[in-house]
Design a protein around this motif. Structure first.
Motif, PDB file in Angstrom:
ATOM      1  N   GLY A 189       0.842  -1.185   0.000  1.00  0.00           N
ATOM      2  CA  GLY A 189       0.000   0.000   0.000  1.00  0.00           C
ATOM      3  C   GLY A 189       0.879   1.238   0.000  1.00  0.00           C
ATOM      4  O   GLY A 189       2.091   1.167   0.210  1.00  0.00           O
ATOM      5  N   ASP A 190       0.264   2.382  -0.218  1.00  0.00           N
ATOM      6  CA  ASP A 190       1.058   3.611  -0.272  1.00  0.00           C
ATOM      7  C   ASP A 190       1.632   3.980   1.087  1.00  0.00           C
ATOM      8  O   ASP A 190       2.710   4.586   1.182  1.00  0.00           O
ATOM      9  N   GLY A 191       0.957   3.610   2.185  1.00  0.00           N
ATOM     10  CA  GLY A 191       1.481   3.891   3.509  1.00  0.00           C
ATOM     11  C   GLY A 191       2.637   2.980   3.863  1.00  0.00           C
ATOM     12  O   GLY A 191       3.728   3.431   4.222  1.00  0.00           O
ATOM     13  N   GLY A 192       2.426   1.685   3.758  1.00  0.00           N
ATOM     14  CA  GLY A 192       3.485   0.728   4.058  1.00  0.00           C
ATOM     15  C   GLY A 192       4.655   0.832   3.102  1.00  0.00           C
ATOM     16  O   GLY A 192       5.800   0.541   3.464  1.00  0.00           O
ATOM     17  N   GLY A 193       4.382   1.263   1.876  1.00  0.00           N
ATOM     18  CA  GLY A 193       5.451   1.389   0.894  1.00  0.00           C
ATOM     19  C   GLY A 193       6.514   2.387   1.298  1.00  0.00           C
ATOM     20  O   GLY A 193       7.676   2.271   0.889  1.00  0.00           O
ATOM     21  N   LEU A 194       6.128   3.368   2.133  1.00  0.00           N
ATOM     22  CA  LEU A 194       7.096   4.376   2.557  1.00  0.00           C
ATOM     23  C   LEU A 194       8.235   3.760   3.378  1.00  0.00           C
ATOM     24  O   LEU A 194       9.332   4.315   3.424  1.00  0.00           O
ATOM     25  N   TYR A 195       7.976   2.637   4.027  1.00  0.00           N
ATOM     26  CA  TYR A 195       9.030   1.975   4.790  1.00  0.00           C
ATOM     27  C   TYR A 195      10.136   1.445   3.879  1.00  0.00           C
ATOM     28  O   TYR A 195      11.250   1.181   4.350  1.00  0.00           O
ATOM     29  N   SER A 196       9.842   1.248   2.617  1.00  0.00           N
ATOM     30  CA  SER A 196      10.749   0.536   1.717  1.00  0.00           C
ATOM     31  C   SER A 196      11.508   1.427   0.754  1.00  0.00           C
ATOM     32  O   SER A 196      12.423   0.957   0.079  1.00  0.00           O
ATOM     33  N   VAL A 197      11.135   2.709   0.668  1.00  0.00           N
ATOM     34  CA  VAL A 197      11.600   3.518  -0.471  1.00  0.00           C
ATOM     35  C   VAL A 197      13.110   3.704  -0.504  1.00  0.00           C
ATOM     36  O   VAL A 197      13.682   3.888  -1.580  1.00  0.00           O
ATOM     37  N   ALA A 198      13.798   3.659   0.650  1.00  0.00           N
ATOM     38  CA  ALA A 198      15.254   3.844   0.621  1.00  0.00           C
ATOM     39  C   ALA A 198      15.921   2.796  -0.249  1.00  0.00           C
ATOM     40  O   ALA A 198      16.942   3.072  -0.906  1.00  0.00           O
ATOM     41  N   ASP A 199      15.359   1.592  -0.278  1.00  0.00           N
ATOM     42  CA  ASP A 199      16.013   0.548  -1.055  1.00  0.00           C
ATOM     43  C   ASP A 199      15.565   0.487  -2.499  1.00  0.00           C
ATOM     44  O   ASP A 199      15.928  -0.445  -3.219  1.00  0.00           O
ATOM     45  N   LEU A 200      14.843   1.505  -2.944  1.00  0.00           N
ATOM     46  CA  LEU A 200      14.745   1.709  -4.381  1.00  0.00           C
ATOM     47  C   LEU A 200      16.127   2.047  -4.937  1.00  0.00           C
ATOM     48  O   LEU A 200      16.440   1.734  -6.092  1.00  0.00           O
ATOM     49  N   ALA A 201      16.971   2.667  -4.103  1.00  0.00           N
ATOM     50  CA  ALA A 201      18.330   2.993  -4.536  1.00  0.00           C
ATOM     51  C   ALA A 201      19.135   1.724  -4.799  1.00  0.00           C
ATOM     52  O   ALA A 201      19.823   1.608  -5.829  1.00  0.00           O
ATOM     53  N   SER A 202      19.069   0.756  -3.868  1.00  0.00           N
ATOM     54  CA  SER A 202      19.816  -0.487  -4.085  1.00  0.00           C
ATOM     55  C   SER A 202      19.220  -1.300  -5.222  1.00  0.00           C
ATOM     56  O   SER A 202      19.941  -1.940  -5.995  1.00  0.00           O
ATOM     57  N   LEU A 203      17.896  -1.272  -5.344  1.00  0.00           N
ATOM     58  CA  LEU A 203      17.240  -1.999  -6.435  1.00  0.00           C
ATOM     59  C   LEU A 203      17.664  -1.433  -7.783  1.00  0.00           C
ATOM     60  O   LEU A 203      17.954  -2.181  -8.728  1.00  0.00           O
ATOM     61  N   ALA A 204      17.719  -0.116  -7.874  1.00  0.00           N
ATOM     62  CA  ALA A 204      18.159   0.505  -9.121  1.00  0.00           C
ATOM     63  C   ALA A 204      19.613   0.164  -9.412  1.00  0.00           C
ATOM     64  O   ALA A 204      19.990  -0.099 -10.565  1.00  0.00           O
TER      65      ALA A 204
END
Length: 562
Positions: free
Chosen positions: A452-467
């Motif tokens: 969800g958009d709320g829980g997704g905020l916990y994960s956004v830092a690792d969009l950097a590692s995923l990229a």
């Protein structure tokens, strides 16, 4: 002083060499000051490394990889706040029996165990914070202890029931130089162990099942973790017993099987279906709050409960408790049933099939009467877009609550946050993809995360590692402007909600900022968008703006046992 023919080795290098000898081929981590010698040792190793950006995400990544491989996945973190930030992820790993091997740095030994000197990252007793979450903890105090303690930790992580373990190693032990040839030069063989169920109890269980008129089976995550699906199928067929799966056990018994009673475990019809068994075989679930329809389950017959964790046997419901690995125990019971029931009873099969048909029809009649066609369509579109072999990783979001009941795993991985912690979905999917990197899949196994958009905020830092790693991960974010689950709970309980409406980022723009392909689609476009993403290379974010409603609870007019 005599010269040694062997190259000197540091404590940090010995840790890495020992992991390699035990069979590790990849590690997850995030460096910090007191862990730098461990990370320096990675330079001379062929271990594949995934560098996370937040320790809690690192824990979920290691968990996702461990659930996929079934083998320990080392998680390297620094001391103090770095280690503590991973605790929620370790709680999830413990709930899912996932063998994460946490190796954390410590301050120099003089600052451990009450010798408070004010080192950076110093805790009075860092190890104590983890004792109630992991299976066991170790504190390495000399280079000589590295091999035996890490080997013991590895063995403990895979012993049934599998789970996370904790090893700490002080900075001064990491940098200590050892001249003697103590490094492992060959593979260290370690085998999983499990408690052995006495033959007398196996015989009693087989007698009860053979004599049962309406046997039914309730299969949980322990069936999946032990690889017991084949044995489960054999017993179901021998007894002509319907099988209900929990959300943890969903991939153990495909819904296309005639004896599948699916897994709508929050529907009162399923609760009553299980209650009506004269003998209920419960495998790999502790019969906790979520798997007993919030403790409203009241069995009328006998329960045979199989679990590698003896502490859950009979914890909430009296049972014949068999403390053992699900696969080994089911296999042993199955062989005994072959002697007691040499052939299947066709009349019992017809009764079982009729009871399943009635159960499923009643559930869908209730759901269809609630004007939830849009929610059912979202589940159907996701299911048809995702190939059977591709795993799905679900955060705590309303559609995940739907999936707990309505998702047909079709034998593929169906992993979720069993302790209710937010932020599991994306990093777990990253970990599963990372675990699948090989010559044929240089960008990892395709996986799908749902948040969800709320829980997704916990994960956004690792969009950097995923990229950075460019893995084949599709992240589907359902955007309803807040904590939708909690909003619904508060409205139902208090007539209104507070603190659940959120200002959230533009996930499409956020993904683009990290260089990840991102798009916003309407619900009707979800199927095609997900299918296209899975068939393409690299990560993608798919944002679906939609308000999702949950089906009505069916247990509220029952008194819970606890």
């Amino acid at each position: 002083m005599p010269q040694s023919d062997h190259n000197p080795i540091t404590g940090g290098q010995l840790v890495i060499n020992t992991l390699r000898a035990l069979g590790a081929d990849r590690v997850v981590g995030l460096p910090g000051q007191h862990a730098l010698p461990l990370f320096d040792a990675l330079r001379g190793s062929d271990l594949q490394y995934y560098g996370a950006r937040v320790e809690n995400n690192a824990g979920f990544i290691a968990d996702g990889a461990a659930r996929t491989t079934g083998s320990p996945v080392p998680l390297l973190l620094s001391a103090g706040p770095g280690a503590l930030t991973a605790l929620p992820a370790l709680q999830e790993a413990a709930a899912a029996s996932s063998p994460v091997l946490l190796i954390v740095a410590q301050v120099p030994e003089s600052g451990i165990g009450g010798g408070v000197h004010g080192f950076l990252h110093e805790l009075y007793d860092q190890r104590a914070h983890f004792r109630d979450t992991v299976k066991k903890t170790w504190s390495i105090r000399s280079v000589d202890q590295v091999i035996p303690m890490i080997t013991q930790a590895w063995q403990t992580a895979i012993a049934a029931p599998a789970g996370p373990v904790y090893v700490e190693i002080p900075y001064d032990v990491q940098i200590a130089v050892e001249q003697e040839p103590i490094a492992p030069t060959r593979a260290i063989e370690v085998f999983p162990t499990a408690p052995i169920v006495p033959n007398q109890l196996l015989n009693i269980a087989a007698d009860l099942l053979a004599a049962a008129k309406t046997p039914r089976i309730y299969a949980g995550g322990g069936v999946v973790r032990s690889g017991a699906a084949e044995a489960l199928h054999a017993i179901s067929e021998r007894l002509q017993a319907p099988v209900v799966t929990t959300f943890g056990g969903r991939s153990s018994f495909e819904w296309s099987h005639p004896l599948s009673a699916q897994g709508w475990i929050e529907d009162i019809d399923t609760t009553e279906f299980l209650e009506e068994a004269d003998v209920l075989l419960v495998v790999g679930t502790g019969l906790g709050e979520l798997t007993t329809n919030y403790f409203t389950f009241r069995p009328k017959g006998k329960i045979i409960q199989i679990d590698a964790d003896a502490s859950v046997l009979g914890r909430n419901y009296p049972s014949l408790g068999l403390a053992g690995d699900a696969k080994e125990t089911l296999t042993a019971i199955s062989s005994r049933l072959e002697m007691r029931l040499p052939s299947a009873d066709p009349e019992r099969r017809q009764r079982a099939l009729a009871s399943i048909e009635q159960l499923v029809a009643g559930i869908h009649k209730r759901i269809d009467a609630q004007s939830l066609q849009a929610e059912q369509q979202l589940i159907a579109d996701l299911r048809s877009a995702i190939p059977d072999q591709i795993g799905t990783y679900w955060d705590m979001t309303i559609l995940a609550y739907w999936a707990w009941s309505a998702w047909d795993a079709r034998g593929g991985a169906f992993e979720n946050a069993q302790c209710g912690g937010l932020g599991f979905g994306l990093p777990a999917a990253i970990g599963a993809s990372f675990a699948g990197i090989n010559g044929d899949n240089p960008l990892g196994t395709p996986t799908v995360a749902i948040s969800g958009d709320g829980g997704g905020l916990y994960s956004v830092a690792d969009l950097a590692s995923l990229a950075q790693e460019n893995l084949n991960v599709t992240w589907v974010v359902f955007d309803d402007g807040g904590y939708g689950v909690l909003r619904g709970y508060m409205d139902a309980a208090f007539g209104e909600h507070v603190a659940t409406d959120l200002a959230v980022p533009d996930y499409v723009a956020l993904g683009a900022a990290f260089g990840i392909k991102s798009r916003r689609v309407e619900p009707a476009e979800l199927h095609d968008a997900v299918a296209e993403s899975i068939s393409s290379q690299g990560p993608e974010i798919i944002v679906v703006p939609v308000a999702i409603e949950l089906f009505e609870p069916t247990h509220l007019n029952r008194e819970p046992i606890l």
